[in-house]
Design a protein around this motif. Structure first.
Motif, PDB file in Angstrom:
ATOM      1  N   LEU A  42     -29.469 -63.673 -35.283  1.00 26.05           N
ATOM      2  CA  LEU A  42     -28.638 -64.870 -35.388  1.00 26.05           C
ATOM      3  C   LEU A  42     -27.808 -65.065 -34.122  1.00 26.05           C
ATOM      4  CD1 LEU A  42     -27.641 -67.303 -36.945  1.00 26.05           C
ATOM      5  CD2 LEU A  42     -26.008 -65.809 -38.124  1.00 26.05           C
ATOM      6  N   GLY A  43     -27.263 -63.986 -33.585  1.00 21.58           N
ATOM      7  CA  GLY A  43     -26.477 -64.087 -32.356  1.00 21.58           C
ATOM      8  C   GLY A  43     -27.292 -64.626 -31.198  1.00 21.58           C
ATOM      9  N   LEU A  44     -28.516 -64.152 -31.044  1.00 21.17           N
ATOM     10  CA  LEU A  44     -29.393 -64.657 -29.977  1.00 21.17           C
ATOM     11  C   LEU A  44     -29.739 -66.123 -30.202  1.00 21.17           C
ATOM     12  CD1 LEU A  44     -31.740 -61.571 -29.535  1.00 21.17           C
ATOM     13  CD2 LEU A  44     -30.103 -62.460 -27.857  1.00 21.17           C
ATOM     14  N   SER A  45     -29.963 -66.492 -31.444  1.00 23.59           N
ATOM     15  CA  SER A  45     -30.272 -67.881 -31.764  1.00 23.59           C
ATOM     16  C   SER A  45     -29.091 -68.799 -31.443  1.00 23.59           C
ATOM     17  CB  SER A  45     -30.657 -67.997 -33.248  1.00 23.59           C
ATOM     18  OG  SER A  45     -30.916 -69.324 -33.613  1.00 23.59           O
ATOM     19  N   LEU A  46     -27.898 -68.368 -31.809  1.00 22.19           N
ATOM     20  CA  LEU A  46     -26.699 -69.162 -31.525  1.00 22.19           C
ATOM     21  C   LEU A  46     -26.445 -69.267 -30.024  1.00 22.19           C
ATOM     22  CD1 LEU A  46     -24.416 -67.755 -34.360  1.00 22.19           C
ATOM     23  CD2 LEU A  46     -25.287 -70.097 -34.188  1.00 22.19           C
ATOM     24  N   ALA A  47     -26.628 -68.153 -29.300  1.00 30.50           N
ATOM     25  CA  ALA A  47     -26.429 -68.169 -27.845  1.00 30.50           C
ATOM     26  C   ALA A  47     -27.447 -69.081 -27.168  1.00 30.50           C
ATOM     27  CB  ALA A  47     -26.518 -66.752 -27.292  1.00 30.50           C
ATOM     28  N   THR A  48     -28.677 -69.070 -27.646  1.00 31.67           N
ATOM     29  CA  THR A  48     -29.710 -69.951 -27.091  1.00 31.67           C
ATOM     30  C   THR A  48     -29.350 -71.409 -27.332  1.00 31.67           C
ATOM     31  OG1 THR A  48     -31.402 -68.272 -27.424  1.00 31.67           O
ATOM     32  CG2 THR A  48     -32.163 -70.542 -27.209  1.00 31.67           C
ATOM     33  N   ALA A  49     -28.862 -71.716 -28.518  1.00 32.34           N
ATOM     34  CA  ALA A  49     -28.459 -73.094 -28.831  1.00 32.34           C
ATOM     35  C   ALA A  49     -27.297 -73.530 -27.942  1.00 32.34           C
ATOM     36  CB  ALA A  49     -28.073 -73.220 -30.295  1.00 32.34           C
ATOM     37  N   ALA A  50     -26.332 -72.639 -27.733  1.00 35.19           N
ATOM     38  CA  ALA A  50     -25.190 -72.973 -26.877  1.00 35.19           C
ATOM     39  C   ALA A  50     -25.647 -73.206 -25.443  1.00 35.19           C
ATOM     40  CB  ALA A  50     -24.149 -71.857 -26.923  1.00 35.19           C
ATOM     41  N   ARG A  51     -26.539 -72.352 -24.970  1.00 40.49           N
ATOM     42  CA  ARG A  51     -27.030 -72.484 -23.591  1.00 40.49           C
ATOM     43  C   ARG A  51     -27.836 -73.766 -23.412  1.00 40.49           C
ATOM     44  NH1 ARG A  51     -30.456 -68.124 -20.028  1.00 40.49           N
ATOM     45  NH2 ARG A  51     -30.521 -69.413 -18.177  1.00 40.49           N
ATOM     46  N   SER A  52     -28.680 -74.092 -24.382  1.00 34.08           N
ATOM     47  CA  SER A  52     -29.499 -75.298 -24.255  1.00 34.08           C
ATOM     48  C   SER A  52     -28.663 -76.571 -24.414  1.00 34.08           C
ATOM     49  CB  SER A  52     -30.655 -75.287 -25.257  1.00 34.08           C
ATOM     50  OG  SER A  52     -30.175 -75.368 -26.575  1.00 34.08           O
ATOM     51  N   SER A  53     -27.446 -76.417 -24.908  1.00 32.74           N
ATOM     52  CA  SER A  53     -26.533 -77.558 -25.029  1.00 32.74           C
ATOM     53  C   SER A  53     -25.619 -77.675 -23.821  1.00 32.74           C
ATOM     54  CB  SER A  53     -25.679 -77.415 -26.295  1.00 32.74           C
ATOM     55  OG  SER A  53     -26.483 -77.395 -27.438  1.00 32.74           O
ATOM     56  N   ASP A  54     -25.857 -76.867 -22.802  1.00 32.94           N
ATOM     57  CA  ASP A  54     -25.055 -76.857 -21.577  1.00 32.94           C
ATOM     58  C   ASP A  54     -23.588 -76.546 -21.836  1.00 32.94           C
ATOM     59  OD1 ASP A  54     -27.153 -77.297 -19.815  1.00 32.94           O
ATOM     60  OD2 ASP A  54     -27.013 -79.478 -20.019  1.00 32.94           O
ATOM     61  N   LEU A  55     -23.317 -75.741 -22.845  1.00 36.75           N
ATOM     62  CA  LEU A  55     -21.940 -75.320 -23.111  1.00 36.75           C
ATOM     63  C   LEU A  55     -21.564 -74.213 -22.136  1.00 36.75           C
ATOM     64  CD1 LEU A  55     -22.072 -75.273 -27.003  1.00 36.75           C
ATOM     65  CD2 LEU A  55     -20.899 -76.934 -25.563  1.00 36.75           C
ATOM     66  N   PRO A  56     -20.295 -74.100 -21.778  1.00 33.88           N
ATOM     67  CA  PRO A  56     -19.875 -73.033 -20.862  1.00 33.88           C
ATOM     68  C   PRO A  56     -20.154 -71.652 -21.462  1.00 33.88           C
ATOM     69  CG  PRO A  56     -18.047 -74.524 -21.367  1.00 33.88           C
ATOM     70  CD  PRO A  56     -19.207 -74.954 -22.197  1.00 33.88           C
ATOM     71  N   GLY A  57     -20.368 -70.659 -20.602  1.00 35.52           N
ATOM     72  CA  GLY A  57     -20.666 -69.298 -21.052  1.00 35.52           C
ATOM     73  C   GLY A  57     -19.627 -68.721 -21.986  1.00 35.52           C
ATOM     74  N   VAL A  58     -18.368 -69.102 -21.795  1.00 30.69           N
ATOM     75  CA  VAL A  58     -17.309 -68.570 -22.650  1.00 30.69           C
ATOM     76  C   VAL A  58     -17.529 -68.977 -24.111  1.00 30.69           C
ATOM     77  CG1 VAL A  58     -15.672 -70.478 -22.366  1.00 30.69           C
ATOM     78  CG2 VAL A  58     -14.816 -68.167 -22.795  1.00 30.69           C
ATOM     79  N   ILE A  59     -18.206 -70.095 -24.340  1.00 36.99           N
ATOM     80  CA  ILE A  59     -18.481 -70.539 -25.713  1.00 36.99           C
ATOM     81  C   ILE A  59     -19.420 -69.551 -26.403  1.00 36.99           C
ATOM     82  CG2 ILE A  59     -19.487 -72.374 -27.134  1.00 36.99           C
ATOM     83  CD1 ILE A  59     -16.729 -73.028 -25.868  1.00 36.99           C
ATOM     84  N   SER A  60     -20.418 -69.047 -25.679  1.00 33.43           N
ATOM     85  CA  SER A  60     -21.317 -68.042 -26.267  1.00 33.43           C
ATOM     86  C   SER A  60     -20.530 -66.808 -26.693  1.00 33.43           C
ATOM     87  CB  SER A  60     -22.406 -67.645 -25.277  1.00 33.43           C
ATOM     88  OG  SER A  60     -23.265 -68.725 -25.045  1.00 33.43           O
ATOM     89  N   SER A  61     -19.566 -66.421 -25.884  1.00 27.49           N
ATOM     90  CA  SER A  61     -18.724 -65.277 -26.222  1.00 27.49           C
ATOM     91  C   SER A  61     -17.907 -65.562 -27.477  1.00 27.49           C
ATOM     92  CB  SER A  61     -17.804 -64.955 -25.046  1.00 27.49           C
ATOM     93  OG  SER A  61     -16.932 -63.912 -25.368  1.00 27.49           O
TER      94      SER A  61
END
Length: 112
Positions: free
Chosen positions: A63-82
């Motif tokens: 789930l964490g990898l899936s959420l991080a992938t979604a955040a990255r593909s949405s061009d969200l800043p890296g801090v959002i993945s954290s």
């Protein structure tokens, strides 16, 4: 590919959790709104056809990898993945925290 990657890691790389029921395929696409008989809606896992007894870390990593992938593909800043990862693990920890003083959070915890 996720489970191939997991198997390729050397023993002891990941912590061993207690053998409990896990989704087995816990990713963003398998989460969604679910209503109860009273009409209350919450986000839950909606796809349970691959449930197994296993290490809960498998679901958390997937789930964490899936959420991080979604955040990255949405061009969200890296801090959002954290922050997403922090919320994911915080929510998981909350399920085991008997000292929870917030009545709303306590009401959202599973009875088991």
């Amino acid at each position: 590919h996720f489970y191939e990657w997991m198997q390729s890691q050397r023993a002891g790389t990941f912590p061993e959790g207690p053998a409990v029921w896990i989704c087995g395929d816990c990713h963003l696409g398998n989460l969604g709104p679910v209503a109860d008989a009273a009409g209350d809606v919450a986000v839950h896992i909606r796809d349970l056809d691959q449930t197994v007894i296993g290490n809960p870390l498998h679901d958390l990593l997937r789930l964490g990898l899936s959420l991080a992938t979604a955040a990255r593909s949405s061009d969200l800043p890296g801090v959002i993945s954290s922050r997403i990862a922090d919320a994911l693990f915080g929510g998981y920890k909350q399920a085991f925290d008997d000292s929870c003083s917030d009545e709303t959070e306590r009401a959202q915890r599973p009875k088991v």
